[in-house]
Design an enzyme around this catalytic site. Structure first.
Site, mmCIF file in Angstrom:
data_model
loop_
_atom_site.group_PDB
_atom_site.id
_atom_site.type_symbol
_atom_site.label_atom_id
_atom_site.label_comp_id
_atom_site.label_asym_id
_atom_site.label_seq_id
_atom_site.Cartn_x
_atom_site.Cartn_y
_atom_site.Cartn_z
ATOM 1 N N PRO A 2 0.831 -1.205 0.000
ATOM 2 C CA PRO A 2 0.000 0.000 0.000
ATOM 3 C C PRO A 2 0.870 1.261 0.000
ATOM 4 C CG PRO A 2 -0.770 -1.582 1.628
ATOM 5 C CD PRO A 2 0.553 -2.078 1.135
ATOM 6 N N GLU A 3 0.616 2.142 -0.966
ATOM 7 C CA GLU A 3 1.373 3.393 -1.062
ATOM 8 C C GLU A 3 0.441 4.555 -0.708
ATOM 9 O OE1 GLU A 3 4.495 3.504 -1.435
ATOM 10 O OE2 GLU A 3 5.009 1.531 -2.202
#
Length: 271
Positions: A2-3
């Protein structure tokens, strides 16, 4: 992993439901990347005042202190008043008077950390080295250009480091550099002013679009209400090695940079 877009999507899907909730109990599963830093029972009775984001961290402000939440490599958050019994990969449950917030993290690189405030040594250690927020007003073109001019690191490597600007993860770095027409291996200091402006605009454009599309779901990411992201359906170069470029029909190439896969078009990104 997850960014920034995935973390922002998580925040937006969670903030209304959790703000104002009163914590009734906290259950910890297997140890995460960092310890909670307080007795879980001590969180009972505190109220959630809000939910912010700094880089890839969710900052949950409490009536006493705060929680810094990181999703690690494979984490996701759910919030519901009817979650099933915690499973083997559920490592943090925060029970509130509105429902349960749960961190699910198969690889356990995520974390939930308590800090007294944002100036607490614990919070400073985690947040102090982060670069500019690309979707905030403080993302300054002159400061961005100055940071690039002082670095001879390949531009994609510099973007991934988070020291100049946060949240431009592997997928988004490839897409940003394609949109800006810059080869991923180009030294940051060699990028001229005009191309820096294109890169600056591309970062804002790609990350904004990714948030609007719910982030990227390659394996198991979903928002706090269970919705999958769709950005992966519109990538121009990422994951398309061997396929024709949408702009010039040249075959998209893949190379390794710091053990990460980089995708680019050798014609559209000449230098």
């Amino acid at each position: 992993m997850p960014e920034l877009p995935e973390v922002e999507v998580t925040r937006r899907s969670l903030v209304q439901a959790v703000t104002g909730a009163r914590i009734e109990a906290v259950r910890m599963g297997k140890p995460l990347r960092w310890p909670l830093g307080c007795d879980p029972a001590s969180l009972a009775g505190r109220q959630v005042l809000g939910l912010r984001r700094r880089g890839k961290y969710l900052l949950m402000d409490l009536s006493d202190g705060m929680l810094l939440i990181h999703l690690g490599m494979s984490g996701s958050i759910r919030f519901s008043d009817h979650l099933p019994e915690a499973g083997v990969h559920d490592h943090f449950d925060m029970l509130t008077d509105r429902g349960t917030l749960r961190l699910h993290d198969p690889r356990r690189f995520g974390a939930v950390v308590h800090a007294a405030s944002e100036i607490d040594a614990v919070a400073v250690k985690l947040l102090g080295g982060l670069g500019m927020e690309p979707l905030a007003d403080g993302f300054s073109l002159p400061a961005f250009e100055a940071s690039l001019k002082s670095s001879r690191v390949p531009i994609k490597t510099l973007l991934l480091s988070g020291r100049v600007v946060v949240g431009v993860g592997n997928i988004y770095a490839s897409e940003v550099l394609f949109l800006a027409g810059i080869r991923p291996t180009t030294a940051a200091a060699r990028i001229g002013a005009q191309r820096v402006r294109r890169l600056y605009a591309a970062i804002i454009s790609v990350l904004t679009r990714a948030v609007e599309m719910g982030g990227t779901t390659l394996r198991d990411f979903s928002s706090a209400d269970g919705a999958a992201g769709h950005f992966q359906t519109q990538t121009r170069v990422y994951g398309r090695a061997g396929e024709p470029c949408h702009e010039c029909d040249t075959v998209i190439r893949m190379l390794r940079q710091g053990q990460r896969s980089t995708f680019y078009c050798p014609v559209c990104q000449r230098a």
